[in-house]
Design a protein around this motif. Structure first.
Motif, short mmCIF file in Angstrom:
data_model
loop_
_atom_site.label_atom_id
_atom_site.label_comp_id
_atom_site.label_asym_id
_atom_site.label_seq_id
_atom_site.Cartn_x
_atom_site.Cartn_y
_atom_site.Cartn_z
N THR A 28 1.12 -1.40 0.33
CA THR A 28 -0.17 -0.34 0.01
C THR A 28 0.56 1.33 0.25
N VAL A 29 1.10 2.06 -1.04
CA VAL A 29 1.44 2.65 -1.50
C VAL A 29 0.88 4.51 -0.54
N PHE A 30 1.05 5.16 0.65
CA PHE A 30 0.15 6.24 -0.09
C PHE A 30 1.14 7.72 0.72
N ASP A 31 0.17 8.67 0.82
CA ASP A 31 0.74 10.38 1.16
C ASP A 31 -0.33 10.39 1.96
N THR A 32 0.35 11.32 2.36
CA THR A 32 -0.93 12.91 3.58
C THR A 32 -0.38 14.48 3.18
N GLU A 33 -1.59 14.82 2.98
CA GLU A 33 -1.48 16.09 2.94
C GLU A 33 -1.61 16.78 4.14
N THR A 34 -0.99 17.69 4.97
CA THR A 34 -1.45 18.24 5.98
C THR A 34 -1.74 19.95 6.14
N THR A 35 -1.99 20.77 6.98
CA THR A 35 -1.61 22.04 7.05
C THR A 35 -0.45 22.68 7.71
N GLY A 36 0.67 22.27 7.81
CA GLY A 36 1.75 22.60 7.31
C GLY A 36 2.55 21.41 8.37
N ILE A 46 -5.18 17.17 6.76
CA ILE A 46 -6.05 17.52 5.58
C ILE A 46 -6.80 16.67 4.00
N GLU A 47 -5.45 15.53 4.29
CA GLU A 47 -6.27 14.10 3.03
C GLU A 47 -4.87 13.20 3.29
N ILE A 48 -5.63 11.95 2.97
CA ILE A 48 -4.82 10.38 2.99
C ILE A 48 -5.23 10.12 1.23
N GLY A 49 -4.51 9.53 0.94
CA GLY A 49 -4.34 8.92 -0.30
C GLY A 49 -3.49 7.70 -0.73
N ALA A 50 -3.87 6.75 -0.96
CA ALA A 50 -3.22 5.82 -1.08
C ALA A 50 -3.55 5.28 -3.00
N TYR A 117 9.49 10.04 1.65
CA TYR A 117 10.38 10.92 2.44
C TYR A 117 8.93 9.98 4.17
N LEU A 118 8.72 8.12 3.88
CA LEU A 118 7.22 8.01 4.20
C LEU A 118 7.90 8.60 5.86
N ALA A 119 8.81 8.45 6.56
CA ALA A 119 8.06 9.19 7.61
C ALA A 119 7.65 10.04 8.15
N PHE A 120 8.07 11.31 7.13
CA PHE A 120 6.68 11.83 8.07
C PHE A 120 5.36 11.17 7.96
N ASP A 121 4.97 11.23 6.59
CA ASP A 121 3.38 10.63 6.99
C ASP A 121 3.17 9.34 7.85
N ARG A 174 0.63 16.82 -8.52
CA ARG A 174 1.35 17.25 -7.27
C ARG A 174 0.34 17.37 -7.08
N HIS A 175 0.92 17.67 -4.77
CA HIS A 175 0.59 17.92 -3.76
C HIS A 175 -1.08 17.62 -3.54
N SER A 176 -1.28 16.83 -4.19
CA SER A 176 -2.36 16.12 -3.98
C SER A 176 -1.96 14.47 -3.38
N ALA A 177 -2.71 13.97 -2.33
CA ALA A 177 -2.19 12.77 -1.50
C ALA A 177 -2.55 11.73 -2.18
#
Length: 221
Positions: A28-36, A46-50, A117-121, A174-177
């Motif tokens: 499962t490849v995933f990404d998050t977006e945040t307010t900062g 604010i968003e999770i995408g996978a 850069y999975l450590a952030f997510d 880009r910058h969409s989870a």
């Protein structure tokens, strides 16, 4: 005040033999977006995408959810991600969003998380759950930066688009989870092909490549 943290319950495939071929694994490849970036204090999810990767193929199975951060979204983040206050106003809270994400992982029989850069997510998820007095055990976790570091150790940039361009893989929004998850998934599959060409074909090989070096890796069991 001290309080007992509860475990977030989920069922992921665990304890796969290290000689399991990569082609037989589900990711499962995933990404998050945040307010900062201050996710340990004021900033929120604010968003999770996978997207699901089976062996060496990106599937059409994706996951996406917006998250109500219960705070304002800075204008610079809206300009970067396209996510507006209106889009998250009626969205689920972080705890429920992470539950839905885990349900996606479970339904796909995933063996591992993958991210760029999975450590952030991972930190984002941990901090959101901690606010609800929950914790969780990480499944197998693979960062594409570790794989790139093995294949091209002189590269030191973290930009996802930079690597996608250099490895000739697809670039999604880009910058969409979910867009960044798709870009990462295609980059990940290309990296697996390069690893296979170098004789790295098993889960154990991935473990060796992503084994902690100075505490930087996030490959866990």
């Amino acid at each position: 005040m001290f309080w007992k943290k509860k475990k977030m319950h989920y069922q992921l495939t665990q304890d796969k033999p290290l000689n399991t071929p990569i082609r037989d694994l589900s990711f499962t490849v995933f990404d998050t977006e945040t307010t900062g970036f201050a996710v340990g204090s004021t900033d929120r999810l604010i968003e999770i995408g996978a997207v699901q990767v089976e062996g060496l193929h990106v599937t059409d199975r994706t996951f996406q959810t917006y998250v109500n951060p219960e705070r304002d979204i800075p204008e610079r983040i809206t300009n970067l991600t396209g996510i507006t206050e209106e889009q998250v106003a009626n969205a689920t809270d972080a705890f429920e969003a992470i539950n839905k994400f885990y349900s996606f992982i479970e339904s796909n029989g995933s063996d591992s998380w993958v991210g760029h850069y999975l450590a952030f997510d991972v930190t984002v998820l941990k901090k959101e759950l901690l606010r609800c007095k929950y914790t969780f055990d990480e499944p197998l976790s693979i960062d594409t930066l570790d794989l790139i570091g093995f294949l091209a150790p002189s590269w030191d940039m973290r930009d996802l688009q930079h690597y996608a361009l250099n490895f000739g893989t697809k670039i999604f929004r880009r910058h969409s989870a979910v867009g960044d998850a798709l870009t990462t998934a295609h980059l990940f599959v290309e990296l697996l092909h390069f690893l296979e060409d170098r004789g790295k074909t098993t889960l154990g090989d991935l473990a060796d490549i992503t084994r902690p070096v100075n505490g930087s890796s996030v490959f866990h069991r």
